[in-house]
Each structure stands twice: as C-alpha cells, then as structure tokens.
Motif scaffolding. Structure first.
Motif: not given
Length: 326
Positions: A15, A18, A22, A315, A322-323
């Motif tokens: 996380w 991620f 981003r 996510a 995604t992550i």
C-alpha cells in the motif's frame, strides 16, 4: 550498472508502494500541466498584451501592462515567478478586467461545480444500476428485443454531442413546453436541463460498459459457486458480481468523467451558466490569456484528481491487480 532499489519500507508494504507511485505520477503530471499552462502565454503569436488591449491601445499602456505582468523579464525568471505565485495562490491578473485571476475563478468555480457534481452523480446513479439490470435480463441470449432496444438507444444518445443535446432540450422543454428556464441560474429548476445534457451521453456509454462487464463476471466460476450455495439473487449480484464488474468499469468511467470537463464548457455556454466554462470562452474571445491560463489549470487539476480518485477506488475494490504492480 547500479540499479535503484526501493526503500525497504516501500518494498515491504504494497500500500505504501502504491501510494508512492500514484503520488509520484500525480506530481509529474501536475508539473507538466503547470509548465504547459505557463508556455501558453509565451507561444501566442505576436504580443499577447497588444492582442488583448487592441491595436488602438496607446504604446505607454501596452508597455505598462507588460511590465505589470512581468513579461519583460527573462523567460526563466517569469517561470520562477509563475511557480511562486501558484504556490501562494496568485494565478496572475486578468488583462481585461484587472481583477486577480484567483478571484474570478473563486467567483465562477462554485457555479461549475453546481453542474458538474450532480451530473457525475447522475451518471453513476443511472449507468451502474441500468447496466447491471440489462445484464441480468439479457444473460444467456434472453430477451433479444430488450437487448437490441437498450443497445440502439444508448448508442444513439452517446453519439449526440452535449451542445446539440442541450439545444434540443432547451427548444423542447424550455421554449415549447415552458417547464424549465431557458438560460441562467434561477434556482433548482435551472439545473435540470444542463445536468441532463451533461450526463445523458456519458451515462449511456457507461451503462453499456457495465452491462458487458457484468455479463462477463456472471459467467465466472465463483458466481456459479455462489448460486450453488443457494444464496439469494440479491446477494449474488450485489456482493459478488457488482464489485468485480466495477473494477474494469471504473477505468473507462474515469476517462469519460474527465471528458465531461469539456462538456461543461459547451453546456454552460448554451445555457448562459455563470461558471468557468462560459468564462473561458469569453476570455479566449477577449484574448485574456492569464485568465485562460488559470482556468485551464483548474480544469487540468480536476482531471488529475478524478484519475487519482479512480486509481484509489480500483485499489480498494481489487487490490491484487492494482497495488502489486511493478
């Protein structure tokens, strides 16, 4: 050759990794947007101040305005001052009105949000239930007539540009029937037609995407397992099918929502809505480039925030895909 290694904290926590990726992408995109907006004024053919003030403006006035805007400074110094102004909330000064651009945007942005936010809500509130409903009704080749009607209607509605739809809505519901105001901001009734004009096309496209994705999900093994456990149909569709269908739908939905930014410009001009869309159109005609710069920045930041929000939602709904990106 040395290879960059991510900090242990980022590598150990997907996380955090991620979030770092981003936010890094958001920062780079924001810098590109700011730089492009700054270069707009530099790339205008001729003298932008002369173009804004007119050919008959005295030379003294043109020179004074150029000096006030800092256009006589070297390009790198203008860029530094521009960035410093943005960090302090100073978007420059309007060439035509002499008002700070931030004040103009602050006055007009609430009106644009008053259209955009309800339109976003209508798109999501109509497209998702409608797409899921027609996926359930037409699953396995059933109800061919309903599938054809749904597909034909959504294709036709999606093909109509927002401004043409807005003109048609005004002509029928405002001029002919007199149910709603023709233009302007005159209470809740004046919101109905602009919101419909903004939302109808994107809702049509998104509902087709939701239907296709839901049909794909309904054919998976975990849906058959849920049915084999004799779970209620409501739980099968809402708890198992819908979240999995939305992970793919959100990506396309985010792209369409950002496309609605351009739609607000056109629709606001049709309805004479006192928002940023009508303001940027007027500022382009008046060659008020600092004001154009500021509004382009606001619209661009809005697009970046929508994309970031979509990434976060993806996510949350499907963290496995995604992550854990490389």
């Amino acid at each position: 050759m040395a290879v960059a290694v991510a900090p242990a904290g980022l590598r150990g926590n997907p996380w955090l990794s991620f979030a770092a990726r981003r936010l890094g992408r958001f920062a780079v995109s924001l810098w590109v947007l700011v730089t492009t907006a700054f270069l707009m004024l530099q790339l205008v053919p001729g003298d932008p101040v002369r173009a804004a003030l007119g050919l008959t403006a005295p030379v003294e006035l043109v020179n004074a305005r150029r000096e006030a805007l800092g256009l006589n400074d070297p390009l790198w110094l203008q860029y530094v001052h521009y960035l410093g102004g943005l960090f302090s909330g100073d978007f420059g000064t309007s060439m035509t009105s002499g008002q700070p651009v931030s004040e103009v945007i602050g006055d007009r942005l609430p009106a644009t949000l008053q259209l955009a936010l309800p339109a976003f809500a209508v798109v999501a509130g109509v497209a998702i239930p409608l797409g899921v409903l027609f996926a359930v009704l037409t699953r396995g080749g059933r109800r061919r007539g309903g599938e054809l009607a749904f597909t034909t209607t959504t294709v036709l509605l999606a093909a109509v540009p927002e401004f043409l739809l807005a003109v048609a809505l005004v002509a029928f519901f405002a001029v002919q029937l007199g149910w709603f105001p023709v233009a302007g901001s005159e209470g809740a009734g004046s919101l109905v037609l602009p919101v419909i004009a903004l939302a109808l096309g994107p809702a049509s496209v998104l509902s087709r995407i939701v239907r296709v994705e839901t049909l794909s999900v309904l054919g998976n093994d975990f849906i058959r397992t849920a049915r084999a456990k004799r779970l209620p149909a409501r739980l099968v569709y809402l708890r198992h099918a819908l979240p999995n269908a939305l992970t793919a739908t959100l990506t396309m939905g985010g792209l369409m929502l950002t496309g609605m930014v351009a739609g607000t410009v056109l629709v606001e001009n049709v309805f004479a809505w006192p928002g940023l869309g009508s303001t940027i159109a007027q500022s382009i005609l008046q060659k008020d480039y600092p004001l154009v710069q500021g509004i382009v920045l606001v619209y661009g930041i809005g697009v970046l925030l929508v994309n970031l929000t979509v990434d976060v939602l993806l996510a949350v709904l499907d963290p496995r895909s995604t992550i854990r990106e490389s």
